[in-house]
Design a protein around this motif. Structure first.
Motif, PDB file in Angstrom:
ATOM      1  N   TYR A  21       0.831  -1.208   0.000  1.00 56.83           N
ATOM      2  CA  TYR A  21       0.000   0.000   0.000  1.00 56.83           C
ATOM      3  C   TYR A  21       0.863   1.256   0.000  1.00 56.83           C
ATOM      4  O   TYR A  21       0.511   2.270  -0.622  1.00 56.83           O
ATOM      5  CB  TYR A  21      -0.931   0.000   1.213  1.00 56.83           C
ATOM      6  CG  TYR A  21      -2.040  -1.015   1.132  1.00 56.83           C
ATOM      7  CD1 TYR A  21      -3.112  -0.837   0.262  1.00 56.83           C
ATOM      8  CD2 TYR A  21      -2.017  -2.161   1.918  1.00 56.83           C
ATOM      9  CE1 TYR A  21      -4.136  -1.773   0.188  1.00 56.83           C
ATOM     10  CE2 TYR A  21      -3.036  -3.105   1.841  1.00 56.83           C
ATOM     11  CZ  TYR A  21      -4.091  -2.896   0.975  1.00 56.83           C
ATOM     12  OH  TYR A  21      -5.099  -3.822   0.887  1.00 56.83           O
ATOM     13  N   ARG A  65      -6.718  -2.798  -3.580  1.00 52.59           N
ATOM     14  CA  ARG A  65      -6.930  -3.181  -2.188  1.00 52.59           C
ATOM     15  C   ARG A  65      -7.557  -4.557  -2.100  1.00 52.59           C
ATOM     16  O   ARG A  65      -8.467  -4.896  -2.847  1.00 52.59           O
ATOM     17  CB  ARG A  65      -7.840  -2.141  -1.521  1.00 52.59           C
ATOM     18  CG  ARG A  65      -8.190  -2.427  -0.078  1.00 52.59           C
ATOM     19  CD  ARG A  65      -9.050  -1.305   0.486  1.00 52.59           C
ATOM     20  NE  ARG A  65     -10.284  -1.175  -0.235  1.00 52.59           N
ATOM     21  CZ  ARG A  65     -11.399  -1.876   0.026  1.00 52.59           C
ATOM     22  NH1 ARG A  65     -11.377  -2.767   1.013  1.00 52.59           N
ATOM     23  NH2 ARG A  65     -12.485  -1.690  -0.674  1.00 52.59           N
ATOM     24  N   ASP A  97      -9.547  -5.584   3.399  1.00 48.86           N
ATOM     25  CA  ASP A  97      -8.720  -4.562   4.054  1.00 48.86           C
ATOM     26  C   ASP A  97      -9.468  -3.241   4.159  1.00 48.86           C
ATOM     27  O   ASP A  97     -10.249  -2.873   3.271  1.00 48.86           O
ATOM     28  CB  ASP A  97      -7.418  -4.338   3.281  1.00 48.86           C
ATOM     29  CG  ASP A  97      -6.478  -5.528   3.381  1.00 48.86           C
ATOM     30  OD1 ASP A  97      -6.734  -6.390   4.240  1.00 48.86           O
ATOM     31  OD2 ASP A  97      -5.517  -5.585   2.607  1.00 48.86           O
ATOM     32  N   ILE A 113      -8.506   0.742   4.724  1.00 51.30           N
ATOM     33  CA  ILE A 113      -7.411   1.707   4.749  1.00 51.30           C
ATOM     34  C   ILE A 113      -7.949   3.064   5.180  1.00 51.30           C
ATOM     35  O   ILE A 113      -8.820   3.641   4.513  1.00 51.30           O
ATOM     36  CB  ILE A 113      -6.731   1.829   3.367  1.00 51.30           C
ATOM     37  CG1 ILE A 113      -6.361   0.446   2.831  1.00 51.30           C
ATOM     38  CG2 ILE A 113      -5.508   2.730   3.460  1.00 51.30           C
ATOM     39  CD1 ILE A 113      -5.382  -0.300   3.683  1.00 51.30           C
TER      40      ILE A 113
END
Length: 617
Positions: A420, A487, A491, A493
């Protein structure tokens, strides 16, 4: 007659083994029938011919088996196909890159107070995909347009006085810079009749870089995707909302996800052939137009909408079987880029010829100003201050192999926290630029439960002066959209602002005899400015005071570094960060640690915030 069991061997692989085994077989099972094994006998001729056929078949079997492995394949077409099977797109050429400066003169105008400023009514826009050529004919492409009427942190315009008459500026010189690649635009077209499933067309040319765009006879745009099953693509919207308080120039374009039916995939089948493949759907029945919602996610599953056992990709919510539509009863116009190679690494100050066919004034020029407009238009000039570099040939077979193996491990998905981080820093600058990024799992208190899937991504951007600043909401929204394509679906973020800690540096040194104090002090300040350059610092990086002492000790003329102290600079009225920080309390064992909340140290004004003096021994 009783059946005799024959002892047949299946491990023979070459001519010698086959020949020896056939002779042994004849002697064992036909001792009375044939016993002439001289090289010139008829029987040996048939045995050697059979051995020859077996050897050839064995060789091709081994070869075909070898060609199914990326590590061992030797044939070019097989290496290319294996690369695409694992998601790597081989490069058939390497383009050279450089920075091109664009110049335009503007007449001066009185602003009504006696001050003369540039007359921006004569500004020019150089369109995207404009070609600049060198004296020897090398062609470079500017993919972003140049608009002299705007200036922002990501696209600054440098303004200087060009001509003066009687202490009054007559003309100003505007300068902008753009990245350029060694490329030439080529155009070809393909005509299609009735729709056919998975139609393919081929472009044969040397040094093909990529497809620039494809449009059909009705003006519809076709979008390139990694694979035909990908329904979502990135779309760009010009950021022109002047009433939005978040618009400050650091995000020229807003990033959106768009679901498209007109799409195509490309693959190189050789170093000089690019194949374009379209979908299988009928334009009269486009199932991709369905908008994903809670009722229709999973449409297209073979038996039932079993959402508990189905893995969903962020790029494909509807399991349609058309893979995009097939062009029919239309003509597609394809523009593609060619170029690159070793010869594209041209010298500096050679890109001076600008193709003005895609250049125009931003405003309508009145007939009275035609003469001045012609002069301004003729003032357009270009130059590359640095030599172009990066031009090379295409991937070798071994490079394709190694790059394919590397891509298999990453799978173009963000799996780890570092994935990321790299994705955030690699977002195209058109959507805003992330200068610093740091990612970690949330800090938990005693009564909280760990949430492994949640990650906090702390980011900072740069202002027009190249100093750290908080990212705007538009920039963070673009980053959030960009990361959504990579992504993992489980997940979460969280994009947050990192803290900026502005500091000042004061030092005292003892200078050796016979050295000029001012020159030594200046050398020390320059060394510290380079040390605290933003490109050398990351979020949560501590400051080691010992490194500063060693750095100054190495300066020629420095006898002893007596003291180095760092102080906090805070206060928005002075241009610093609003956050104060206890430097003394954060110092342990000659190390200044950042705060627990992700933060970064910055010398915001290196010319004034780094001070030194010479003290006696």
């Amino acid at each position: 007659m009783a059946t005799t069991n024959r002892d047949i061997k299946y491990i023979n692989r070459d001519f010698t083994d086959f020949r020896s085994r056939l002779i042994e077989y004849a002697r064992t099972y036909f001792p009375q029938t044939y016993n002439d094994f001289t090289p010139s006998s008829v029987g040996m001729m048939f045995m050697e011919q059979a051995s020859y056929v077996g050897d050839v078949l064995s060789f091709y079997l081994d070869n075909q088996f070898q060609e199914t492995f990326t590590q061992y394949a030797q044939q070019t077409n097989n290496v290319f196909e294996l690369a695409y099977m694992f998601g790597y797109k081989p490069k058939t050429t390497g383009v050279a890159q450089t920075t091109v400066d664009f110049y335009q003169q503007l007449p001066s105008i009185d602003d009504g107070t006696g001050n003369y400023i540039p007359d921006y009514s004569f500004t020019i826009t150089i369109g995207e995909n404009t070609v600049v050529t060198s004296q020897n004919g090398s062609s470079f492409l500017i993919q972003d347009k140049v608009d002299f009427s705007v200036s922002s942190s990501l696209d600054p315009t440098e303004v200087t006085i060009y001509q003066i008459a009687g202490n009054i500026p007559q003309y100003f010189l505007l300068k902008k810079s753009r990245k350029a690649i060694s490329a030439t635009i080529n155009t070809t077209s393909f005509t299609f009749g009735a729709p056919q499933q998975f139609q393919t067309v081929n472009i044969n040319n040397a040094n093909i870089i990529k497809i620039l765009d494809i449009t059909d006879s009705d003006g519809n745009k076709w979008y390139e995707v990694d694979h035909l099953g990908q329904e979502m693509v990135f779309d760009t919207v010009k950021n022109t909302n002047i009433y939005d308080p978040n618009v400050n120039g650091d995000t020229p374009y807003l990033l959106r996800l768009r679901k498209v039916a007109r799409r195509f995939a490309t693959r190189f089948t050789s170093l000089s052939n690019l194949q374009i493949q379209f979908g299988a759907g009928n334009p009269a029945n486009i199932t991709e137009e369905i908008t994903p919602n809670a009722d229709n996610i999973g449409i297209g599953l073979p038996f039932e909408q079993d959402k508990l056992t189905t893995a969903y990709s962020p790029t494909n919510f509807l399991f349609t079987n058309t893979y995009g539509i097939s062009p029919s009863n239309t003509t597609l116009t394809v523009r593609y880029l060619t170029g690159g190679g070793i010869s594209s690494n041209i010298e500096a100050n050679s890109l001076v010829n600008l193709n003005t066919s895609n250049t125009k004034f931003n405003n309508v020029i009145s007939p009275a100003g035609a003469t001045l407009a012609n002069y301004v238009f003729a003032s357009l000039a270009t130059n590359n201050p640095e030599a172009a570099s990066g031009g090379r040939g295409g991937d070798t077979l071994e490079e394709i192999r190694q790059n394919t193996l590397a891509l298999i491990a990453s799978q173009k998905r963000s799996v780890t926290a570092d994935d990321y981080l790299v994705r955030a820093l690699s977002m195209p600058s058109d959507y805003g630029s992330i200068a610093k990024a740091f990612i970690e799992q949330p800090k938990l208190t005693d009564n909280q439960v760990s949430t492994i899937e949640t990650l906090n991504l702390y980011v900072l951007s740069l202002n027009a002066q190249g100093q750290l600043s908080v990212a705007t909401d538009d920039l963070k929204n673009n980053l959030r959209t960009y990361l959504s394509q990579y992504r993992m679906i489980g997940d979460n973020i969280e994009i947050r602002d990192a803290f900026i800690i502005n500091i000042g540096v004061d030092f005292e040194i003892i200078v050796l005899p016979e050295y000029n104090n001012n020159e030594v002090i200046l050398a020390c300040i320059t060394a510290l400015q380079d040390y605290f350059n933003l490109s050398n610092w990351q979020i949560n990086q501590p400051i080691f005071l010992r490194d500063l002492y060693v750095l100054l000790d190495r300066i020629k003329g420095v006898q002893t570094v007596k003291n180095i102290s760092l102080s906090n600079k805070a206060g928005t009225t002075s241009g610093y960060s609003q956050y104060a920080y206890d430097i003394v309390g954060a110092t342990q064992n000659q190390v200044i640690y950042p705060s627990l909340d992700p933060s970064i140290f910055e010398v915001k004004y290196p010319a004034t915030d780094i001070k030194g003096k010479v003290v006696p021994l």
